[in-house]
Design a protein around this motif. Structure first.
Motif, mmCIF file in Angstrom:
data_model
loop_
_atom_site.group_PDB
_atom_site.id
_atom_site.type_symbol
_atom_site.label_atom_id
_atom_site.label_comp_id
_atom_site.label_asym_id
_atom_site.label_seq_id
_atom_site.Cartn_x
_atom_site.Cartn_y
_atom_site.Cartn_z
ATOM 1 N N PRO A 204 0.824 -1.200 0.000
ATOM 2 C CA PRO A 204 0.000 0.000 0.000
ATOM 3 C C PRO A 204 0.867 1.261 0.000
ATOM 4 O O PRO A 204 0.356 2.351 0.221
ATOM 5 N N LEU A 205 2.166 1.113 -0.253
ATOM 6 C CA LEU A 205 3.105 2.215 -0.057
ATOM 7 C C LEU A 205 3.072 3.280 -1.129
ATOM 8 O O LEU A 205 3.228 4.462 -0.873
ATOM 9 N N LEU A 206 2.889 2.805 -2.356
ATOM 10 C CA LEU A 206 3.262 3.695 -3.442
ATOM 11 C C LEU A 206 2.506 3.378 -4.715
ATOM 12 O O LEU A 206 2.258 2.206 -5.031
ATOM 13 N N ARG A 207 2.191 4.427 -5.408
ATOM 14 C CA ARG A 207 1.526 4.313 -6.707
ATOM 15 C C ARG A 207 2.076 5.460 -7.528
ATOM 16 O O ARG A 207 1.963 6.608 -7.129
ATOM 17 N N MET A 208 2.745 5.166 -8.605
ATOM 18 C CA MET A 208 3.265 6.299 -9.378
ATOM 19 C C MET A 208 3.265 6.003 -10.871
ATOM 20 O O MET A 208 3.550 4.896 -11.297
ATOM 21 N N LYS A 209 2.933 7.012 -11.602
ATOM 22 C CA LYS A 209 2.984 6.928 -13.052
ATOM 23 C C LYS A 209 4.043 7.901 -13.515
ATOM 24 O O LYS A 209 4.235 8.941 -12.889
ATOM 25 N N GLY A 210 4.693 7.575 -14.594
ATOM 26 C CA GLY A 210 5.682 8.530 -15.090
ATOM 27 C C GLY A 210 6.003 8.236 -16.541
ATOM 28 O O GLY A 210 5.586 7.216 -17.096
ATOM 29 N N ARG A 211 6.733 9.139 -17.147
ATOM 30 C CA ARG A 211 7.146 8.897 -18.531
ATOM 31 C C ARG A 211 8.494 9.541 -18.804
ATOM 32 O O ARG A 211 8.882 10.519 -18.151
ATOM 33 N N ASN A 212 9.190 8.939 -19.741
ATOM 34 C CA ASN A 212 10.441 9.508 -20.230
ATOM 35 C C ASN A 212 10.561 9.063 -21.681
ATOM 36 O O ASN A 212 10.882 7.905 -21.975
#
Ligand code: BGC
Length: 425
Positions: free
Chosen positions: A259-267
């Motif tokens: 339940p710590l982390l949820r992240m979206k990203g792009r490069n």
């Protein structure tokens, strides 16, 4: 989409893998500071196995074991001991190694980051700061300029996710941070640093092949019938294995670590920043949820495959190497096994380990996925991060009082498998 492996004259690599801190000795860096704070379980690294003095003879041992490639890493802390101060002696030392490798017919495969940093790095430009990207690009430039055209294969980052999880989320290794917000920042910056490093390599050496070495683990529910165990195992596979494959393939990530982390990203620069995808594969973990140590779930190695656990308690599951390679093949990049090996001091399991993993590579190839290289971890017994000198991963045993290297019987098997692997056009 399928791309070509970029070494036309050497389409298949059979090699050994090492990393600077684990073999060289006498390298003062963030990890030495960490050891001084007694934050590892095993003995400190100290002289390691003195490869800094013995690299040339070590390379000859790899050659004698039938390798045609030698994967090693460059120590950033030696090259740039103080920020902006570069050591020509050190760069010259690595250049001599590279020239020697070329002279004896071993393809140098150069890793630029294998877990350690100069001591100043975390104070001055940690991975949470975007300044880290430029620092890593500058380091890359110095190294590539010094090594010249005889290096044709670079791996800017070894296991970025392992480092980020242990260094920025779990606080187990330097810099010892345990904070989801820092992890998120460091994750994005490190992938940008990869892209920047790759751009420098290509600018200076347009023919070079660039790859990433990603650690992939098999994950299984501890109780196959338990929905929570299954859910956690599937989530671990998704975030640990797949998100990095996707990041490099598509330039996007959706990283969910409940339940710590949820992240979206792009490069958008990432997909074009590699020519091959490297898989480091060792073992399988079993999840049980809820756990005793962590509410979400605990993970353990179990001897489910019945082959016996390794000296450091890892399960041996060769068929999952195939599964991981099939997964990585979704990226469309040519594949290389950049690490695979076993801690086995008595060499009782290593022959079967080597044979079974080589068979698995053949199975994957028969399914239409070419594997362009295999690198065994490792050539020598070496320093094993949190566990000191306990686990023995070497094809060659090292006596740390005399620093003498002695071939283990499994060297014969490695040579024979290499002969077969390299005889396939
Ligand atoms: C790392 C090596 C390490 C090996 C065995 C790999 O994931 O890249 O540095 O020695 O695992 O633990």
């Amino acid at each position: 989409m399928s791309r070509r492996f970029p070494l036309p004259d050497r389409p298949r690599l059979w090699g050994v893998a090492l990393s600077h801190y684990q073999v060289e000795g006498g390298d003062h860096c963030d990890w030495t500071d960490w050891e001084a704070g007694r934050r590892t379980r095993g003995a400190p690294c100290g002289d390691a196995v003195s490869s800094w003095e013995q690299y040339e003879t070590d390379a000859l041992l790899a050659k004698a074991a039938g390798a045609n490639a030698f994967r090693f890493s460059v120590s950033w802390s030696r090259v740039e001991p103080r920020q902006g101060e570069w050591s020509d002696d050190v760069l010259g030392r690595y250049r001599r190694l590279v020239d020697h490798l070329a002279a004896i017919g071993l393809e140098p495969v150069v890793t630029l980051f294998h877990y350690t940093h100069p001591s100043w790095f975390h104070r001055s430009t940690p991975w949470t700061s975007s300044a880290s990207i430029d620092r890593f690009a500058r380091f890359t430039r110095r190294v590539v300029e010094a090594l010249g055209g005889s290096v044709r294969v670079y791996v800017p980052l070894n296991e970025p996710l392992v480092f980020l999880l242990a260094g920025y989320l779990d606080g187990q290794i330097p810099p010892g941070v345990s904070d989801p917000a820092s992890f998120r920042l460091a994750f994005g910056n490190m992938l940008s640093a990869h892209a920047a490093s790759s751009a420098v390599i290509r600018e200076l050496n347009p023919a070079a092949a660039v790859g990433v070495a990603h650690n992939m683990m098999a994950f299984a529910p501890d109780r196959w019938w338990n929905p929570f165990d299954r859910l956690i195992a599937a989530a671990a596979h998704r975030c640990y294995n797949q998100s990095i494959v996707e990041a490099y393939a598509e330039g996007r990530w959706n990283f969910v670590l409940p339940p710590l982390l949820r992240m979206k990203g792009r490069n958008d620069d990432l997909p074009a920043s590699i020519d091959f995808f490297g898989v480091n594969y060792y073992s399988r973990l079993h999840f049980r949820s809820p756990g005793k140590e962590r509410v979400v779930g605990d993970f353990h190695y179990r001897d489910r495959s019945g082959r016996g656990l390794t000296d450091n308690g890892w399960e041996v599951v060769p068929e999952k190497l195939g599964a991981m390679l099939m997964e990585a093949s979704q990226s469309g990049f040519p594949l290389v096994v950049t690490e695979n090996g076993i801690a086995d001091a008595t060499d009782t399991m290593r022959v079967a380990f080597l044979e079974a993993h080589a068979r698995e590579i053949a199975v994957v190839e028969a399914r239409g996925v070419p594997i362009h290289g295999y690198f065994h971890w490792s050539l020598l017994d070496n320093y094993e991060w949190l566990d000191g000198y306990g686990p023995r991963f070497g094809l060659y045993e090292v006596d740390r009082t005399t620093m003498q290297r002695t071939a283990r019987p499994s060297v014969e098997t490695f040579r024979e498998l290499g002969r077969k692997f390299l005889s396939v056009p």
